[in-house]
Scaffold this active site. Structure first.
Site, mmCIF file in Angstrom:
data_model
loop_
_atom_site.group_PDB
_atom_site.id
_atom_site.type_symbol
_atom_site.label_atom_id
_atom_site.label_comp_id
_atom_site.label_asym_id
_atom_site.label_seq_id
_atom_site.Cartn_x
_atom_site.Cartn_y
_atom_site.Cartn_z
ATOM 1 N N TYR A 122 10.783 -9.682 -3.723
ATOM 2 C CA TYR A 122 9.501 -9.292 -3.131
ATOM 3 C C TYR A 122 8.524 -10.456 -3.124
ATOM 4 O O TYR A 122 8.338 -11.145 -4.120
ATOM 5 C CB TYR A 122 8.877 -8.116 -3.903
ATOM 6 C CG TYR A 122 7.534 -7.713 -3.337
ATOM 7 C CD1 TYR A 122 7.446 -7.083 -2.095
ATOM 8 C CD2 TYR A 122 6.349 -8.022 -4.005
ATOM 9 C CE1 TYR A 122 6.217 -6.740 -1.550
ATOM 10 C CE2 TYR A 122 5.112 -7.683 -3.464
ATOM 11 C CZ TYR A 122 5.050 -7.043 -2.233
ATOM 12 O OH TYR A 122 3.836 -6.721 -1.688
ATOM 13 N N GLY A 175 3.917 -4.826 0.912
ATOM 14 C CA GLY A 175 3.410 -3.463 0.878
ATOM 15 C C GLY A 175 4.445 -2.475 1.351
ATOM 16 O O GLY A 175 5.591 -2.457 0.893
#
Length: 512
Positions: A54, A61
């Site tokens: 990530y 998001g």
């Protein structure tokens, strides 16, 4: 010029103030540069692996499930900055933006973000050149940090968007960088995200509010003492032994300050119409209890600020063992709560100051003072409408005391489904702090005038020092009605500049 050196372990409130308000220069320590380089090696190694990480090789998001191929990652980082720079409304003050950028740089220098040393250096260079990104009032929900405000700052680092130069003129950021000899940054994996993810705006405003409120609480102790004098009140309620049996630190400090101001006064403790003054009204008698509770609130908020100043706030973070882990440390709740708490305390301090002012103006409760402190009541209105203005300010402060931190609005397709609204809490606190200074200024204006009506009885030396200083600052004393707005503006400037505290401390020594 003062220089602030950033290391890996955070910063101090004094350094934030020095950079935001004093234009201090910033340098990166060798320790910080080494930590930046070490964390970047970890990010580069992960970026080379096929597994998605990530913020390094994924979207953000609610779009975090998409794996981004290497050739698109630079574009990904540019795009997050551009798309998140979506603020609207009036421009945010220069000092707030400088604090915002400096605190983001503080986290970057921790070595937990994976940002390259050259990006951190560019952030310092932009601040040192006096370049201030244009940041707008609305855009932050205070979760995933102050995203839109930080994005506008990151956009300037890329040479895009608008910024204000050291001369105060707004120009395209690219032009300002070129004129300062600063090359725009080319963002790489994780860097765009790392520049946006933090509580830096709300924290910067908290630090500055604490600095302002510390001075205003001392000033309010002084104006409360002046009002007590003008009302011929008793200083016996300020005795340290009374406050020792209810040992809240702030209460003891406020009472001690008032007692210092009143030392040597000929006005306190008088009777009227041969009737002994058994008790003063709550707004006078309980001044240390109300101001003291606010001081204790400041002390707690300062602890929260110090913890946050020592924190590395980002998502994901680079850990010393080589892991890059997602977390929720960007959530603004700890800061948002104290921002709201301070707005409540400030509103109550303003409220009690207004009640004392009203008492000074009411001939039925002022123990012999002329109605509205007018020169010729009826022909003159005196300070009648100055109190209206003060009351309007108090009313607004009560509205601003409604907490923002309970007003979560879900966002990002319900991925960010509980937000702090800390930025909003900070923005309304700034308004409250400005209003509090005005309220204290009106009490100062009324109480000094009232003391001057007590001919034949000398005020305390500290009180006289305040009267002399405020008159020298252009705030006139008793007399026929005149245009009051300039006097009130001068009193406000005197209070905001610390003039009340400075004048008193020339006589009393340092106040608590």
């Amino acid at each position: 010029m003062h220089t602030v050196v950033l290391g890996t372990s955070g910063t101090t409130a004094a350094d934030v103030i020095a950079v935001a308000r004093g234009n201090a220069r910033i340098e990166l320590s060798g320790e910080a540069v080494a930590a930046l380089a070490a964390a970047r090696e970890i990010v580069d190694a992960l970026a080379a692996k096929p597994e998605p990480v990530y913020g390094v090789s994924t979207g953000f998001g609610a779009l975090a499930s998409r794996h981004i191929s290497p050739e698109l990652r630079a574009q990904l980082q540019r795009n997050i900055v551009r798309s998140h720079a979506a603020g609207m409304g009036p421009r945010v003050e220069r000092e707030v933006v400088r604090a915002l950028m400096f605190l983001r740089l503080k986290t970057v220098c921790s070595g937990h973000t994976g940002v390259r040393p050259e990006v951190a250096q560019t952030m310092a260079d932009v601040l040192n050149a006096g370049i201030t990104p244009v940041v707008h009032e609305f855009g932050s929900l205070g979760c995933s940090g102050d995203l839109a405000p930080l994005s506008h700052c990151a956009l300037t680092l890329m040479g895009e968007g608008d910024a204000e130069g050291a001369d105060g003129v707004v120009k395209p950021a690219g032009e300002l960088l070129a004129a300062a000899g600063i090359a725009p940054v080319e963002l790489r994996e994780k860097e765009g995200l790392a520049l946006l993810n933090g509580t830096d705006g709300m924290l910067g405003m908290l630090v500055m509010a604490l600095d302002d409120l510390e001075m205003l609480y001392k000033s309010a102790d002084v104006t409360a003492a002046l009002s007590l004098e003008a009302l011929l009140g008793t200083e016996k309620v300020l005795a340290p032994e009374l406050h020792a049996i209810r040992p809240h630190p702030g209460q003891g400090a406020a009472a001690a300050n008032m007692l210092k101001v009143l030392e040597g006064s000929q006005l306190t403790g008088h009777h009227q119409d041969d009737a002994p003054r058994v008790q003063d009204a709550y707004s006078v008698r309980c001044a240390p209890q109300v101001a003291g509770a606010g001081r204790d609130t400041l002390a707690y908020a300062r602890v929260v600020a110090e913890r946050e100043l020592a924190s590395a706030v980002d998502n994901p973070v680079v850990l010393a063992d080589g892991r890059v882990e997602s977390n929720g440390n960007f959530h603004g709740a700890p800061v948002a709560y104290v921002l709201d708490f301070l707005a409540i305390a400030a509103a109550d301090l303003g409220s009690i100051a207004e009640r004392r002012t009203d008492r000074l103006l009411d001939k039925n409760r002022s123990h012999g003072l002329p109605a509205f402190l007018a020169d010729d009541a009826g022909v003159d209105s005196g300070l009648m409408i100055a109190q209206y203005t003060q009351a309007a300010l108090v009313s607004e402060m009560k509205r601003l005391a409604v907490p923002a931190s309970v007003d979560s609005i879900p966002s990002s397709a319900m991925q960010e489904d509980h937000v702090s609204m800390g930025w909003s809490a900070a923005r309304k606190l700034r308004t409250s702090v400005a209003n509090l200074a005005r309220i204290v200024a009106v009490e100062l204006y009324a109480s000094t005038r009232a003391i001057e009506f007590r001919a034949g009885l000398a005020p305390a030396p500290a009180s006289q020092a305040v009267i002399d200083a405020v008159r020298k600052a252009g705030v006139e004393g008793p007399g026929p009605d005149r245009f009051l707005a300039p006097d009130l503006a001068a009193a406000d400037e005197f209070v905001r500049g610390g003039g009340v505290v400075t004048a008193v401390e020339t006589v009393t020594g340092a106040l608590a």
